[in-house]
Write a protein that holds these residues in place. Structure first.
Motif: not given
Length: 294
Positions: A83-92, A252-256, A258-262
């Motif tokens: 699982v690759l890291g990234g910005l905090g939102r992506a980590c979650l 799949d962002p639709a199944r997360s 944690v909502p996507p960032a603006d």
């Protein structure tokens, strides 16, 4: 790619692969490298304005280049799940998706590794759920892993003497009944005087603590927009060196939950990561050409 280059006033040259990637590197740096204007992280870019026709073309090109749509794992069994890291939102988001793949039986994996660094989190990142006490990307990955996989304290924690610098490293190992072994790693930078650890650095750090075999199969989980460049880096750092197989997918962002960032799907984000793909493919091409020459 040809249509995208023409939209920005260029003509894709008819040259060999190496020369083409070099040309695309220079062209994309002029037109699509929004991060160099201030040397900022991806979420700190001031987005330009796009007229509707150009925005539609960028989205079409990004879709054709596989930066948009999520994908299911093509296999049911893997030796390693990264699982690759990234910005905090992506980590979650990514740790949640990876845990769901394992929990729902979509894939069976021998071990899980969450790869991060000691990049300091921004104030905006620490406002995300669960990250108020987190200082670094490594901490955000750790929060995501614990929540997603239902883990308590690590069984083993190893680290460099100094914590929080570009030279620092740490590995936290978790073991729990009904769950594959899970590690959270913060990699040191290969150029600590210039920058934080990047994706190739995290791959390299993980491999130096693993025993990869040519028969191993690895599943890499990231965000759809980063699949081309992070898959190219995985081929260069893992497959080309160890002979193992690599599949890279975007969650799949639709199944997360944690909502996507603006602005996560703004045209400038796609153009920036098309450039990232060009650079990673250029490094891959150079590495393979060098190995053949040797």
């Amino acid at each position: 790619m040809r249509a995208l280059v023409e939209e920005y006033g260029g003509v894709l040259p008819s040259v060999d692969v190496g020369a083409l990637l070099e040309w695309l590197d220079a062209f994309s740096d002029r037109h699509w490298n929004f991060r160099k204007r201030g040397n900022v992280e991806r979420d700190q870019v001031t987005a330009p304005t796009f007229e509707p026709g150009r925005a539609a073309l960028v989205l079409a090109a990004a879709t054709a280049l596989r930066l948009v749509e999520p994908a299911d794992p093509p296999r049911a069994t893997y030796d390693h799940l990264l699982v690759l890291g990234g910005l905090g939102r992506a980590c979650l988001q990514r740790t949640e998706y990876a845990a769901r793949l394992v929990r729902d039986g979509v894939v069976s994996v021998g071990a899980v590794a969450a790869l991060g660094s000691y990049r300091p989190l921004t104030e905006a990142e620490t406002t995300l759920p669960g990250l108020a006490d987190s200082r670094f990307e490594m901490d955000a990955m750790d929060v995501g892993v614990r929540d997603a996989f239902g883990l308590a304290e690590p069984a083993v924690c190893e680290s460099s003497d100094e914590i929080g610098t570009h030279r620092s490293w740490q590995v936290r190992t978790y073991r729990a009944d009904g769950c594959p072994p899970v590690q959270v790693l913060a990699a040191p930078s290969s150029e600590p005087e210039q920058r934080r650890a990047n994706t190739p650095d995290t791959y390299d750090f993980w491999t130096r603590r693993s025993s990869l075999r040519p028969t191993d199969r690895i599943l890499v989980v990231t965000s759809p927009i980063y699949v081309p460049f992070q898959h190219s880096d995985a081929i260069r750092m893992l497959a080309a060196r160890y002979g193992c197989g690599i599949d890279t997918i975007g969650f799949d962002p639709a199944r997360s939950t944690v909502p996507p960032a603006d602005g996560a799907a703004n045209p400038d984000r796609y153009l920036q990561e098309i450039r990232s793909g060009i650079l990673s493919m250029q490094r891959l091409h150079q590495a393979l050409a060098g190995s053949l020459a040797a």
